[in-house]
Design a protein around this motif. Structure first.
Motif: not given
Length: 216
Positions: A98-112
């Motif tokens: 996920y990423k915040r509104v207005g941001s282009q940086v994604w969070s870490e990926k969840s576990g598979p």
């Protein structure tokens, strides 16, 4: 003017650094499947991505396919991705971010999350193996039952025979009886032979007077 430009540049750099710093600490989301991670062909599965923030954009991806990507904006802390008409190629390992509104940086990926869509051919082969195993089991049990039945009949037949000692004594008794009969026959023959001369001697004595009478 130069001073104002430098101030705006410093402010932009500071804000960018602060945003990147905040994004670096975004905790990874969690991914779950409903009703199950094992599905049949043609069924539907919902993948739910859960974060710790609201008003974010969620992304669903697939580890084995870099071109697979779904995005969904949510006012809440979670998003649901509905997968319909599943087929065996849909199997694989999924993740979300996920990423915040207005941001282009994604969070870490969840576990598979491993999603498995059953294959009819694999199910048919498994059913065939199960059926073959059952046939072998039934055949083995039937053969053992027939063998036990044969042994039981043979044992009963052997037990129903006469006592061997009685059978061995019976010929001996017959021979003894035959021997006694033979002895009695021999004794009778000897008595007849002994009586024969006396009978022969008595016959002329009785016939002599008859001859004398005929001559006179």
């Amino acid at each position: 003017m130069i001073t104002g430009f430098l101030s705006l540049l410093c402010l932009g750099l500071c804000l960018g650094s602060e945003e990147e710093k905040n994004n670096e600490h975004l905790p990874k989301p969690s991914l779950s499947a409903s009703p199950s991670t094992a599905a049949e062909p043609g069924s539907n599965v919902t993948l739910k991505c859960q974060s710790h923030f609201q008003n974010v954009t969620f992304m669903l991806g697939k580890w084995q396919d870099s071109g697979y990507r779904q995005e969904q904006s949510s006012a809440g802390p979670q998003a649901e991705f509905l997968l319909t008409g599943l087929a065996p190629p849909d199997s694989g390992s999924y993740f979300c971010a996920y990423k915040r509104v207005g941001s282009q940086v994604w969070s870490e990926k969840s576990g598979p999350l491993q999603l498995v869509v059953a294959d009819y051919h694999d199910g048919h082969r498994a059913l065939s193996r199960k059926k073959a195993t059952r046939i072998i089991f039934v055949t083995t049990v039937s053969c053992m039952s027939i063998l036990l039945l044969f042994l039981s009949v043979f044992f009963i037949y052997r037990c129903s025979q006469h006592d061997p000692s009685h059978e061995e004594n019976q010929p001996f008794q017959i021979s003894q009886e035959g021997y006694g009969l033979k002895e009695s026959q021999e004794v009778t023959r000897a008595e007849l032979n002994a009586m024969a001369p006396s009978e022969a001697a008595s016959v002329p004595a009785e016939e002599a007077p008859d001859l004398g009478d005929m001559q006179s």
